[in-house]
Design a protein around this motif. Sequence first.
Motif, PDB file in Angstrom:
ATOM      1  N   UNK A  41       0.733  -1.478  -0.045  1.00  0.00           N
ATOM      2  CA  UNK A  41       0.132  -0.009   0.130  1.00  0.00           C
ATOM      3  C   UNK A  41       1.000   1.294  -0.113  1.00  0.00           C
ATOM      4  N   UNK A  42       2.218   1.211   0.071  1.00  0.00           N
ATOM      5  CA  UNK A  42       3.235   2.272   0.244  1.00  0.00           C
ATOM      6  C   UNK A  42       3.711   2.416  -1.310  1.00  0.00           C
ATOM      7  N   UNK A  43       3.881   3.903  -1.612  1.00  0.00           N
ATOM      8  CA  UNK A  43       4.334   4.188  -3.100  1.00  0.00           C
ATOM      9  C   UNK A  43       5.917   4.219  -2.736  1.00  0.00           C
ATOM     10  N   UNK A  44       6.636   3.396  -3.658  1.00  0.00           N
ATOM     11  CA  UNK A  44       8.105   3.456  -3.932  1.00  0.00           C
ATOM     12  C   UNK A  44       8.326   4.531  -4.536  1.00  0.00           C
ATOM     13  N   UNK A  45       9.372   5.361  -4.205  1.00  0.00           N
ATOM     14  CA  UNK A  45      10.067   6.458  -4.724  1.00  0.00           C
ATOM     15  C   UNK A  45      11.531   6.512  -4.815  1.00  0.00           C
TER      16      UNK A  45
ATOM     17  N   UNK B 291      16.116   2.164  -7.419  1.00  0.00           N
ATOM     18  CA  UNK B 291      15.098   1.217  -7.044  1.00  0.00           C
ATOM     19  C   UNK B 291      15.333  -0.028  -6.106  1.00  0.00           C
ATOM     20  N   UNK B 292      16.669  -0.393  -6.341  1.00  0.00           N
ATOM     21  CA  UNK B 292      17.154  -1.334  -5.392  1.00  0.00           C
ATOM     22  C   UNK B 292      17.003  -0.922  -3.990  1.00  0.00           C
ATOM     23  N   UNK B 293      17.402   0.183  -3.610  1.00  0.00           N
ATOM     24  CA  UNK B 293      17.356   0.887  -2.132  1.00  0.00           C
ATOM     25  C   UNK B 293      15.715   0.829  -1.814  1.00  0.00           C
ATOM     26  N   UNK B 294      14.842   1.205  -2.580  1.00  0.00           N
ATOM     27  CA  UNK B 294      13.400   1.441  -2.480  1.00  0.00           C
ATOM     28  C   UNK B 294      12.788  -0.050  -2.153  1.00  0.00           C
TER      29      UNK B 294
ATOM     30  N   UNK C 145       8.985  11.066  -7.070  1.00  0.00           N
ATOM     31  CA  UNK C 145       8.755  10.155  -8.052  1.00  0.00           C
ATOM     32  C   UNK C 145       9.199   8.923  -8.173  1.00  0.00           C
ATOM     33  N   UNK C 146       8.810   8.076  -9.043  1.00  0.00           N
ATOM     34  CA  UNK C 146       9.385   6.361  -9.209  1.00  0.00           C
ATOM     35  C   UNK C 146      10.822   6.408  -9.160  1.00  0.00           C
ATOM     36  N   UNK C 147      11.241   5.434  -8.494  1.00  0.00           N
ATOM     37  CA  UNK C 147      12.830   5.327  -8.891  1.00  0.00           C
ATOM     38  C   UNK C 147      13.296   5.028 -10.077  1.00  0.00           C
TER      39      UNK C 147
END
Length: 273
Positions: free
Chosen positions: A245-249, A263-266, A255-257
């Motif tokens: 339910x949480x947006x990855x940034x 991305x890997x961190x998020x 913004x999206x990674x």
Amino acid sequence: MSKRNSQASKSAARERLRAERERQAKKDRTRRQIVVGVSVVAVLAIAAGVGYGVMKLNEPDHWDEAKNAKTVAAPKNTSGKNGTTVVIGKSSAKKTLELYEDSRCPICASFEQTVGETVHKDIDAGKYKVKYIGATFIDGDKSANGEGSKNALSALGAALNVSPEAFLDYKYALYSAKYHPEETQDKFKDDSYLIKVADTVDALKGNAAFQKDVKDGTYDAWAMKMSDTFGKSGVEGTPTLKMDGKTLTGADGKNAPMTVEDFTTAITAALKG
């Protein structure tokens, strides 16, 4: 010449002038009537044309009909109402990454070209599953803005009907630098172009059943139901990534990674959360 003859000549001349004026007046009236008549016809024709144009604009197009279809052919490897739940990955994966994308979206293309391979490796490794939600908002409700998002989503349904792997590989190919068009170029509206891209995917190359589904629009109604699912999700842009339910940034926190590192961190943080 006698005075009498002179008066008769003058009378005759006046009569000729009067007759000539009447003939000319009659011509002028006729000309005005013709001009008015032609103008009225032209106005009526324009009005009829405008009315016809408005009527055509208000008529449901093919995608409207698909959206309102009572019967929906869902691809294999789907679940839920109308087959709009698309989850790909190993059943042992505990968490699911929700991925919201529009096929014509240039930022989605950038994401896939940069991070897509990492996502595929993670899925194969069983780190997480991916739930795909396809959007068509770039096309809009009517086809005036294009129909490539809808048509590509339908073709993705045809690929999913072949296998989840074919779906992922085809999606990746559609977003590739070689085949993804500028947003203003609606190449995905053409079935022949979608099939051309599909021929770069082993499972779809020369696949007659897949090609028939694309040409026949077998999954057009499914694509519209999937698009409706996106519309009800509350997500406002693509790409959007969510987990639990949480947006990855990315590093900006908004913004999206868009890099493998971000991305890997998020995703690492989300998997621990």
